[in-house]
Design a protein around this motif. Structure first.
Motif, PDB file in Angstrom:
ATOM      1  N   ARG A 199     -18.092 -30.469  -2.788  1.00  0.00           N
ATOM      2  CA  ARG A 199     -18.425 -29.053  -3.169  1.00  0.00           C
ATOM      3  C   ARG A 199     -17.608 -28.192  -2.562  1.00  0.00           C
ATOM      4  N   TRP A 200     -16.899 -28.766  -1.400  1.00  0.00           N
ATOM      5  CA  TRP A 200     -15.714 -27.879  -0.386  1.00  0.00           C
ATOM      6  C   TRP A 200     -14.591 -28.030  -1.594  1.00  0.00           C
ATOM      7  N   LEU A 201     -14.064 -29.182  -1.934  1.00  0.00           N
ATOM      8  CA  LEU A 201     -13.167 -29.535  -2.779  1.00  0.00           C
ATOM      9  C   LEU A 201     -13.514 -28.765  -3.683  1.00  0.00           C
ATOM     10  N   ALA A 202     -14.141 -29.105  -4.831  1.00  0.00           N
ATOM     11  CA  ALA A 202     -14.462 -27.879  -6.070  1.00  0.00           C
ATOM     12  C   ALA A 202     -14.341 -26.034  -5.396  1.00  0.00           C
ATOM     13  N   GLY A 203     -14.779 -25.924  -4.428  1.00  0.00           N
ATOM     14  CA  GLY A 203     -14.273 -25.231  -4.704  1.00  0.00           C
ATOM     15  C   GLY A 203     -13.145 -23.899  -3.050  1.00  0.00           C
ATOM     16  N   ASN A 204     -12.202 -25.072  -3.192  1.00  0.00           N
ATOM     17  CA  ASN A 204     -11.381 -24.245  -3.002  1.00  0.00           C
ATOM     18  C   ASN A 204     -10.048 -24.301  -3.705  1.00  0.00           C
ATOM     19  N   ARG A 205      -9.496 -23.217  -4.084  1.00  0.00           N
ATOM     20  CA  ARG A 205      -8.721 -22.913  -4.965  1.00  0.00           C
ATOM     21  C   ARG A 205      -7.040 -23.937  -4.782  1.00  0.00           C
ATOM     22  N   ALA A 206      -6.491 -23.713  -3.557  1.00  0.00           N
ATOM     23  CA  ALA A 206      -5.355 -25.183  -3.414  1.00  0.00           C
ATOM     24  C   ALA A 206      -5.912 -26.358  -3.375  1.00  0.00           C
TER      25      ALA A 206
ATOM     26  N   GLY B 106       9.722 -23.928  -0.114  1.00  0.00           N
ATOM     27  CA  GLY B 106       8.181 -23.241   0.003  1.00  0.00           C
ATOM     28  C   GLY B 106       7.156 -24.798  -0.599  1.00  0.00           C
ATOM     29  N   TYR B 107       6.026 -24.821  -0.423  1.00  0.00           N
ATOM     30  CA  TYR B 107       4.963 -25.771  -0.827  1.00  0.00           C
ATOM     31  C   TYR B 107       5.066 -25.588  -2.406  1.00  0.00           C
ATOM     32  N   ARG B 108       4.364 -24.346  -2.981  1.00  0.00           N
ATOM     33  CA  ARG B 108       4.717 -24.634  -4.307  1.00  0.00           C
ATOM     34  C   ARG B 108       5.828 -24.770  -5.024  1.00  0.00           C
ATOM     35  N   ARG B 109       6.761 -24.402  -4.804  1.00  0.00           N
ATOM     36  CA  ARG B 109       8.449 -24.511  -5.731  1.00  0.00           C
ATOM     37  C   ARG B 109       8.342 -25.747  -5.972  1.00  0.00           C
ATOM     38  N   THR B 110       7.879 -26.603  -4.804  1.00  0.00           N
ATOM     39  CA  THR B 110       8.704 -27.457  -4.539  1.00  0.00           C
ATOM     40  C   THR B 110       7.938 -28.834  -5.796  1.00  0.00           C
ATOM     41  N   ILE B 111       6.233 -28.039  -5.543  1.00  0.00           N
ATOM     42  CA  ILE B 111       5.702 -29.228  -5.823  1.00  0.00           C
ATOM     43  C   ILE B 111       5.743 -29.298  -7.371  1.00  0.00           C
ATOM     44  N   ILE B 112       5.522 -27.286  -8.059  1.00  0.00           N
ATOM     45  CA  ILE B 112       6.255 -27.258  -8.864  1.00  0.00           C
ATOM     46  C   ILE B 112       7.861 -27.851  -9.774  1.00  0.00           C
TER      47      ILE B 112
ATOM     48  N   LEU C 166      -1.837 -22.826  -7.645  1.00  0.00           N
ATOM     49  CA  LEU C 166      -1.536 -23.233  -6.523  1.00  0.00           C
ATOM     50  C   LEU C 166      -0.853 -21.576  -6.392  1.00  0.00           C
ATOM     51  N   PRO C 167      -0.834 -21.078  -5.582  1.00  0.00           N
ATOM     52  CA  PRO C 167      -0.837 -19.938  -4.740  1.00  0.00           C
ATOM     53  C   PRO C 167       0.130 -20.114  -4.394  1.00  0.00           C
ATOM     54  N   ARG C 168       1.008 -18.698  -4.237  1.00  0.00           N
ATOM     55  CA  ARG C 168       2.505 -18.291  -4.249  1.00  0.00           C
ATOM     56  C   ARG C 168       2.746 -18.425  -2.303  1.00  0.00           C
ATOM     57  N   ASP C 169       3.278 -18.923  -1.510  1.00  0.00           N
ATOM     58  CA  ASP C 169       3.926 -19.396  -0.215  1.00  0.00           C
ATOM     59  C   ASP C 169       3.387 -18.026   0.398  1.00  0.00           C
ATOM     60  N   PRO C 170       3.262 -18.443   1.533  1.00  0.00           N
ATOM     61  CA  PRO C 170       3.038 -16.650   2.409  1.00  0.00           C
ATOM     62  C   PRO C 170       4.773 -16.922   2.399  1.00  0.00           C
ATOM     63  N   ALA C 171       5.033 -15.093   3.270  1.00  0.00           N
ATOM     64  CA  ALA C 171       6.557 -15.067   3.226  1.00  0.00           C
ATOM     65  C   ALA C 171       6.726 -15.392   4.527  1.00  0.00           C
TER      66      ALA C 171
ATOM     67  N   ARG D  79      -4.741 -17.214  13.131  1.00  0.00           N
ATOM     68  CA  ARG D  79      -4.236 -18.023  11.885  1.00  0.00           C
ATOM     69  C   ARG D  79      -4.163 -16.877  10.495  1.00  0.00           C
ATOM     70  N   ILE D  80      -3.168 -17.052   9.898  1.00  0.00           N
ATOM     71  CA  ILE D  80      -2.795 -15.569   8.850  1.00  0.00           C
ATOM     72  C   ILE D  80      -3.746 -16.112   7.667  1.00  0.00           C
ATOM     73  N   ILE D  81      -4.502 -15.083   7.053  1.00  0.00           N
ATOM     74  CA  ILE D  81      -5.286 -15.315   6.223  1.00  0.00           C
ATOM     75  C   ILE D  81      -4.306 -14.515   5.122  1.00  0.00           C
ATOM     76  N   ASN D  82      -4.164 -15.916   4.472  1.00  0.00           N
ATOM     77  CA  ASN D  82      -3.511 -15.653   2.796  1.00  0.00           C
ATOM     78  C   ASN D  82      -4.105 -16.472   1.551  1.00  0.00           C
ATOM     79  N   ASP D  83      -3.511 -16.194   0.187  1.00  0.00           N
ATOM     80  CA  ASP D  83      -3.929 -16.920  -0.584  1.00  0.00           C
ATOM     81  C   ASP D  83      -4.675 -18.169  -0.735  1.00  0.00           C
ATOM     82  N   TRP D  84      -4.061 -19.382   0.189  1.00  0.00           N
ATOM     83  CA  TRP D  84      -4.363 -21.240   0.624  1.00  0.00           C
ATOM     84  C   TRP D  84      -5.508 -21.154   1.049  1.00  0.00           C
ATOM     85  N   GLY D  85      -6.660 -19.892   1.325  1.00  0.00           N
ATOM     86  CA  GLY D  85      -7.518 -20.292   1.122  1.00  0.00           C
ATOM     87  C   GLY D  85      -7.961 -20.028   2.965  1.00  0.00           C
ATOM     88  N   GLN D  86      -7.067 -19.105   3.807  1.00  0.00           N
ATOM     89  CA  GLN D  86      -7.772 -19.697   5.027  1.00  0.00           C
ATOM     90  C   GLN D  86      -7.514 -18.292   5.003  1.00  0.00           C
TER      91      GLN D  86
END
Length: 419
Positions: free
Chosen positions: A211-218, A281-287, A392-397, A412-419
């Motif tokens: 359930r946690w996996l399904a609920g976390n976008r990243a 960054g992670y997103r562009r590297t993965i893509i 996948l969200p964009r990486d933080p600046a 921690r920085i709150i960002n689109d990666w779910g933190q």
């Protein structure tokens, strides 16, 4: 910067275990052939191994979160080492039977799942979070060297000398992996309560991780991409030996050579991923890695020369390693420590199902043409890249870095990666 003594202990344990895996890849099927000439029973060994890993993945994820992960890693390696040593004795005494081999393989598959999950879940407690990409790259490099270069030929040579010899080596290597893990920090890294009365049934705890996996976008997005990528991986590799023989006109030696060359691409990925992620960054590297994988398979599908095919395979394996390191590091960063084993397990189940589906589809498509599964695999990786763009969200600046490991007291920085 040194990764530290605890990491070196975990790396050495992983390297010893992976060398045993590489020896097993060759020697266990050879042992099966020495016990039966029925191809269904020989193939059934691999099927049993795959099914066991699928069935035990979720319960093992629960135990990785329940118990001391260091103890679990030590115990899993020592027990599978002892199991294979017992099998070696039976082979040397001419007492081995096919059911005994199947039973040993089932034990090895179960304990491999436990050791792998425990090791991945331990790593964020062993190295600084900023060094996860580098640490995963070093572990990946050791795995490639052991599994692709050293283990298989060593297993074949030992089996040719004495059928029990590779089994003795495997048992010793797994026992050594358990002993090396004794140098890891002796503290409990999981977050679940040690009070047995507070524990839920295993199935319910496993569902919590799913359930946690399904609920976390990243992390959920990474799991979906991983499942689809597993389909794309097995489409070509399920029939690659036929493609090499009939389309590339390679004999068994030639096939082994192109596989060895392809592993060199993985080594490049292992040592370069941390630097690439630091730049892109992670997103562009993965893509980018997924697009590279698609291009490599499209090119391979039209190749007719073994040297050219080896280059394309090397590029493909490079992409697979880069993707794997990024996905693993992100899960280690983003999943709460108390859920890490269960989320790893749920992601692994999706990947295993993808491997099974890809293998079946590869065989069906090959009836039409041997190049078709490879080309379709390239199309699957195009879909993976598109899915990565969407989920996948964009990486933080750069001045707002990715968050540290959940459970730490560091801000921690709150960002689109779910933190």
């Amino acid at each position: 910067m040194s990764l530290g003594r605890p990491f070196r202990a975990l790396w050495a344990s992983s390297a010893s275990s992976n060398l045993a895996d590489g020896v097993a890849f060759i020697s266990m099927p050879l042992l099966a052939v020495s016990l039966t000439d029925d191809p269904r029973l020989v193939a059934g060994l691999a099927t049993t191994y795959a099914l066991v890993r699928l069935l035990v993945a979720l319960p093992i994820g629960v135990w990785v979160d329940r118990v001391d992960r260091r103890t679990l890693l030590i115990g899993a390696n020592l027990i599978r080492g002892l199991a294979v040593l017992a099998l070696a004795v039976s082979v040397q005494l001419d007492l081995a039977t096919l059911p005994l081999l199947y039973a040993a393989f089932a034990v090895v598959g179960t304990l491999e799942s436990a050791a792998d999950n425990a090791s991945v879940s331990l790593l964020p407690g062993v190295v600084p979070v900023t060094q996860l990409d580098r640490a995963n790259g070093r572990i990946s490099a050791a795995q490639l060297i052991a599994d692709e270069f050293a283990g298989p030929p060593l297993g074949g040579l030992l089996f040719a000398a004495l059928a029990a010899a590779p089994l003795y080596l495997m048992g010793g290597l797994w026992a050594a992996a358990g002993i090396l893990a004794l140098a890891l920090p002796s503290r409990r890294l999981g977050g679940s309560s040690p009070d047995l009365t507070l524990r839920q049934p295993i199935f319910r705890e496993a569902i919590e991780g799913a359930r946690w996996l399904a609920g976390n976008r990243a992390v959920g997005g990474l799991a979906l991409i991983g499942a689809l990528a597993s389909v794309g991986y097995m489409l070509p590799f399920s029939i690659l030996v036929l493609f090499a023989g009939q389309r590339l006109a390679l004999d068994a030696l030639g096939y082994g050579v192109i596989l060895a060359v392809s592993a060199l691409g993985g080594l490049v990925g292992s040592f370069s991923t941390a630097r690439v992620v630091g730049t892109m960054g992670y997103r562009r590297t993965i893509i980018a890695s997924l697009v590279t994988g698609a291009a490599a398979l499209f090119a391979l599908s039209i190749a007719t020369n073994g040297v050219v095919a080896a280059v394309f395979l090397a590029v493909y394996i490079l992409h697979a390693v880069v993707w794997g390191i990024c996905a693993t590091s992100l899960r280690q960063r983003l999943v709460p420590d108390a859920l890490r084993g269960r989320v790893n397990a749920a992601s692994r189940v999706l990947s295993l199902l993808g491997l099974a589906l890809g293998s079946a589809l590869g065989g069906l498509l090959a009836v039409v043409g041997l190049a078709l599964p490879i080309a379709v695999g390239g199309g699957v990786f195009v879909c993976c890249a598109v899915l990565a763009v969407i989920v996948l969200p964009r990486d933080p600046a750069p001045d707002h870095p990715m968050p540290v490991r959940p459970g730490d007291n560091t801000p921690r920085i709150i960002n689109d990666w779910g933190q």
